[in-house]
Design a protein around this motif. Structure first.
Motif, PDB file in Angstrom:
ATOM      1  N   GLU A  42      -3.382  16.823  -3.382  1.00 28.63           N
ATOM      2  CA  GLU A  42      -3.848  15.663  -2.629  1.00 28.63           C
ATOM      3  C   GLU A  42      -2.982  14.488  -3.032  1.00 28.63           C
ATOM      4  OE1 GLU A  42      -7.793  12.814  -2.276  1.00 28.63           O
ATOM      5  OE2 GLU A  42      -7.956  14.767  -3.213  1.00 28.63           O
ATOM      6  N   ARG A  43      -2.377  13.843  -2.078  1.00 28.07           N
ATOM      7  CA  ARG A  43      -1.495  12.715  -2.366  1.00 28.07           C
ATOM      8  C   ARG A  43      -1.913  11.499  -1.562  1.00 28.07           C
ATOM      9  NH1 ARG A  43       3.762  13.706  -5.195  1.00 28.07           N
ATOM     10  NH2 ARG A  43       3.368  15.758  -6.013  1.00 28.07           N
ATOM     11  N   LYS A  44      -1.911  10.375  -2.212  1.00 32.94           N
ATOM     12  CA  LYS A  44      -2.101   9.104  -1.520  1.00 32.94           C
ATOM     13  C   LYS A  44      -0.730   8.631  -1.082  1.00 32.94           C
ATOM     14  CE  LYS A  44      -6.492   8.397  -2.085  1.00 32.94           C
ATOM     15  NZ  LYS A  44      -7.396   8.434  -0.990  1.00 32.94           N
ATOM     16  N   VAL A  45      -0.619   8.272   0.175  1.00 32.39           N
ATOM     17  CA  VAL A  45       0.655   7.818   0.701  1.00 32.39           C
ATOM     18  C   VAL A  45       0.471   6.461   1.347  1.00 32.39           C
ATOM     19  CG1 VAL A  45       1.639  10.108   1.036  1.00 32.39           C
ATOM     20  CG2 VAL A  45       0.272   9.109   2.839  1.00 32.39           C
ATOM     21  N   GLN A  46       1.522   5.680   1.294  1.00 34.34           N
ATOM     22  CA  GLN A  46       1.477   4.380   1.948  1.00 34.34           C
ATOM     23  C   GLN A  46       1.619   4.577   3.440  1.00 34.34           C
ATOM     24  OE1 GLN A  46       4.702   2.369  -0.032  1.00 34.34           O
ATOM     25  NE2 GLN A  46       3.286   1.299  -1.365  1.00 34.34           N
ATOM     26  N   SER A  47       1.131   3.621   4.178  1.00 32.32           N
ATOM     27  CA  SER A  47       1.264   3.712   5.627  1.00 32.32           C
ATOM     28  C   SER A  47       2.736   3.796   6.003  1.00 32.32           C
ATOM     29  CB  SER A  47       0.598   2.513   6.300  1.00 32.32           C
ATOM     30  OG  SER A  47       1.218   1.325   5.868  1.00 32.32           O
ATOM     31  N   ASN A  48       3.009   4.441   7.105  1.00 29.77           N
ATOM     32  CA  ASN A  48       4.376   4.667   7.548  1.00 29.77           C
ATOM     33  C   ASN A  48       4.986   3.347   8.011  1.00 29.77           C
ATOM     34  OD1 ASN A  48       6.762   5.612   8.463  1.00 29.77           O
ATOM     35  ND2 ASN A  48       5.927   6.743  10.194  1.00 29.77           N
ATOM     36  N   GLN A  49       5.777   2.757   7.127  1.00 26.09           N
ATOM     37  CA  GLN A  49       6.431   1.507   7.469  1.00 26.09           C
ATOM     38  C   GLN A  49       7.870   1.747   7.899  1.00 26.09           C
ATOM     39  OE1 GLN A  49       6.061  -0.734   3.870  1.00 26.09           O
ATOM     40  NE2 GLN A  49       3.903  -1.105   4.152  1.00 26.09           N
ATOM     41  N   GLY A  50       8.333   2.960   7.722  1.00 25.33           N
ATOM     42  CA  GLY A  50       9.718   3.271   8.067  1.00 25.33           C
ATOM     43  C   GLY A  50      10.660   2.758   7.007  1.00 25.33           C
ATOM     44  N   ASN A  51      11.522   3.619   6.534  1.00 30.18           N
ATOM     45  CA  ASN A  51      12.455   3.255   5.471  1.00 30.18           C
ATOM     46  C   ASN A  51      13.379   2.125   5.870  1.00 30.18           C
ATOM     47  OD1 ASN A  51      12.123   4.370   3.031  1.00 30.18           O
ATOM     48  ND2 ASN A  51      13.649   5.982   3.278  1.00 30.18           N
ATOM     49  N   THR A  52      13.705   2.011   7.155  1.00 26.62           N
ATOM     50  CA  THR A  52      14.655   0.992   7.566  1.00 26.62           C
ATOM     51  C   THR A  52      14.085  -0.412   7.415  1.00 26.62           C
ATOM     52  OG1 THR A  52      13.948   1.215   9.861  1.00 26.62           O
ATOM     53  CG2 THR A  52      15.858   2.513   9.171  1.00 26.62           C
ATOM     54  N   GLN A  53      12.765  -0.554   7.268  1.00 25.48           N
ATOM     55  CA  GLN A  53      12.176  -1.873   7.086  1.00 25.48           C
ATOM     56  C   GLN A  53      12.236  -2.326   5.635  1.00 25.48           C
ATOM     57  OE1 GLN A  53       8.250  -1.642   8.701  1.00 25.48           O
ATOM     58  NE2 GLN A  53       8.950  -1.667  10.799  1.00 25.48           N
ATOM     59  N   LEU A  54      12.495  -1.405   4.728  1.00 29.25           N
ATOM     60  CA  LEU A  54      12.597  -1.767   3.319  1.00 29.25           C
ATOM     61  C   LEU A  54      13.964  -2.392   3.056  1.00 29.25           C
ATOM     62  CD1 LEU A  54      11.122   1.458   1.654  1.00 29.25           C
ATOM     63  CD2 LEU A  54      10.019  -0.777   1.863  1.00 29.25           C
TER      64      LEU A  54
END
Length: 157
Positions: free
Chosen positions: A50-62
């Motif tokens: 079970e993994r907690k993941v951050q919402s999909n913000q897209g790598n290109t926004q980082l």
């Protein structure tokens, strides 16, 4: 459908999920196929991740520096059921710095055994890993030093 196509379909589906979906599950079914879902596995599955993941913000926004650091030094936060404020403070520090991370809950005997095998020590939550470096227990100074050494931007402190 091949396992590779299933994975691709699961990843596309995950990208389309709303931002509220923050838990991902991985397990192997009876026929030996790896399954991924935002829903818990069937009750007959005893071992799963079970993994907690951050919402999909897209790598290109980082920012570029964050993307580069995340590729070379991925961050994992190990938490537990009764961790409370230290785990919350750890999450807040990572969020304030804009650090992408995965969260692993150490709530089962298998999870604890995997931690011991991987790191050669008893788990203590929260624990932060940045690449191959590990810091047990929440410490703003120590965690920021690990992130700084890996090249993550400072963010707001």
């Amino acid at each position: 459908m091949s396992p590779r196509r299933r994975l691709a379909a699961a990843l596309l589906l995950a990208a389309a999920l709303p931002a509220a979906a923050e838990t991902a599950y991985r397990w192997v079914d009876k026929s030996g196929h790896v399954q991924y879902s935002d829903q818990p596995p069937p009750q007959d599955v005893r071992k799963f991740e079970e993994r907690k993941v951050q919402s999909n913000q897209g790598n290109t926004q980082l920012p570029y520096a964050t993307r580069k650091a995340a590729e070379t030094f991925p961050v994992t936060l190990y938490t537990g059921r009764d961790c409370g404020k230290p785990c919350d403070d750890g999450r807040a520090l990572l969020a304030a710095r804009g650090v992408p991370f995965s969260e692993t809950k150490l709530e089962t005997a298998e999870g604890v055994a995997d931690f011991k095998k991987r790191f050669g020590k008893e788990p203590f939550v929260p624990t932060l890993t940045v690449g191959r470096e590990l810091e047990s227990g929440f410490s703003t100074t120590a965690w920021n030093a690990l992130l700084d050494n890996a090249g993550y931007p400072a963010g707001k402190r």
